[in-house]
Scaffold this motif. Sequence first.
Motif, mmCIF file in Angstrom:
data_model
loop_
_atom_site.group_PDB
_atom_site.id
_atom_site.type_symbol
_atom_site.label_atom_id
_atom_site.label_comp_id
_atom_site.label_asym_id
_atom_site.label_seq_id
_atom_site.Cartn_x
_atom_site.Cartn_y
_atom_site.Cartn_z
ATOM 1 N N ILE A 54 0.842 -1.197 0.000
ATOM 2 C CA ILE A 54 0.000 0.000 0.000
ATOM 3 C C ILE A 54 0.877 1.248 0.000
ATOM 4 N N GLY A 58 1.368 3.911 -3.045
ATOM 5 C CA GLY A 58 1.101 5.324 -2.792
ATOM 6 C C GLY A 58 2.236 6.196 -3.319
ATOM 7 N N VAL A 61 2.066 6.437 -7.147
ATOM 8 C CA VAL A 61 1.022 7.379 -7.590
ATOM 9 C C VAL A 61 1.484 8.809 -7.333
ATOM 10 N N LYS A 76 -4.074 -5.339 -2.204
ATOM 11 C CA LYS A 76 -4.306 -4.014 -1.613
ATOM 12 C C LYS A 76 -3.573 -2.948 -2.430
ATOM 13 N N GLN A 79 -5.437 -2.267 -5.479
ATOM 14 C CA GLN A 79 -6.585 -1.384 -5.245
ATOM 15 C C GLN A 79 -6.153 0.091 -5.358
ATOM 16 N N VAL A 80 -4.968 0.383 -4.772
ATOM 17 C CA VAL A 80 -4.435 1.750 -4.864
ATOM 18 C C VAL A 80 -4.172 2.108 -6.332
ATOM 19 N N GLU A 83 -7.373 2.839 -8.195
ATOM 20 C CA GLU A 83 -7.874 4.186 -7.880
ATOM 21 C C GLU A 83 -7.107 5.231 -8.676
ATOM 22 N N GLY A 84 -5.798 5.004 -8.833
ATOM 23 C CA GLY A 84 -4.954 5.981 -9.498
ATOM 24 C C GLY A 84 -4.856 5.770 -11.005
ATOM 25 N N LEU B 102 -4.939 12.744 -6.369
ATOM 26 C CA LEU B 102 -6.253 12.243 -6.800
ATOM 27 C C LEU B 102 -7.362 12.637 -5.828
ATOM 28 N N LEU B 106 -7.901 6.127 0.974
ATOM 29 C CA LEU B 106 -8.284 4.715 0.972
ATOM 30 C C LEU B 106 -8.049 4.125 2.361
ATOM 31 N N PHE B 108 -7.993 0.429 4.551
ATOM 32 C CA PHE B 108 -7.939 -1.026 4.445
ATOM 33 C C PHE B 108 -8.286 -1.627 5.808
#
Lengths: 106, 294
Positions: A54, A58, A61, A76, A79-80, A83-84, B102, B106, B108
């Motif tokens: 994660i 991050g 991104v 996970k 998922q980041v 989103e990006g 963005l 988020l 978790f």
Amino acid sequence: MRAFIAISEDNGVESKIDSRFGRGSYFMVYDMENEKIINVEANKFRDEGHGVGIKTAGIAVEKGCTLVIGAQPGPKAEQVFNEGNVEIFVMTEGTVSDAVRKYKEK
Amino acid sequence: MLLGSTKKNRQGTKTMKIAVISGKGGTGKTYFSTSLAMSLEDVDFFDLDVEEPNGYIFIKPVISDEIQYNLLVPEIDEDRCTFCKKCADACAYNALSILPQLKKALFFPELCHSCGVCSFVCPVDKALIEVEKGIGIIRKGKFSKGNFIEGKLNIGEPSGVPLISGIMKDHLDPERTAIIDSPPGTSCPVVESIKKADYVIIVTEPTPFGLSDMKLVVEIVKDLGKKTGVVINKDRGDSKITEEFLRKSEIPIIFRIPYSLEIQRSYSKGIPLISTVPGIEQKLKRLYEDISNG
């Protein structure tokens, strides 16, 4: 396009891709158009217990990368990236230059 | 709590907190602990095997309360959040990812330990609030000898530890005897379930697997400085490897349940040990007295 690549050593475009994404030894940000290394830094999160992917995602991104090349990120981290709107190109072995070539050939 | 601090109940016998563990699953923890509880008077039975509590099958309690157990987790209002990342940087478990470009936050939940540091460090009013999230259910009721308390973790929850520690904190009565049916294994939920125990009973089966996992729980019990004794279940009189290990480790064998087809048949119908083997109730009572007398 900026690519984010987890590598196991700091050896320019000949650096080997790390077999793990979040716990890779170094991160390289690579300019795909101009085929130039933008920067390489050591992964200071690699020994943390949980959620390393994660954190790493991050950073990718944050650095404005829209492509990730390397080992399959965990769910996970993925998922980041989703989103990006970051594209994931899975490659578990070879060097940075191999990876760039393969990506352009695809 | 040490042995010296045990209290006495109305009948004047010492009240003890006894946890029953095994390491390996399926050795008979629940089968033994339920009958131990049913052989005593004025006792609370705790089923802390929260991933699959099944003590109720033998105890047959009348359930009177079902309480949802909640933890606090962060909820971020992306309209108020300034994406400063203070919460994500402070989180020791990396349960938050803040993406400033963005304008995304988020969370978790499976990594969150409900420590509250995120809401503590958040500099913006109402950007990050803590909300309740149910992780399981506590069922309370009565059986012929006392109270029945069971934790049941919701499916998909990553850890039973918060539910176990919550039950121990809110429902363990220092004045009363408690028999605690612990989870199998050797990880955090087991440690949590025996923390407040005065005595830990290890139920083992005399097989190499049973021995291997028992060795691991013996280390836990020793590290926590608990008094302990071993129950050998499915004992066929050929438990040499187990007995030899225990002799070397100076851990007493405090009870044996014989290997018998009759016990297996009865067990498969949900009939407790004390209703299967004549005279065993007295033996369990005596075992409790021996344990409480040190």
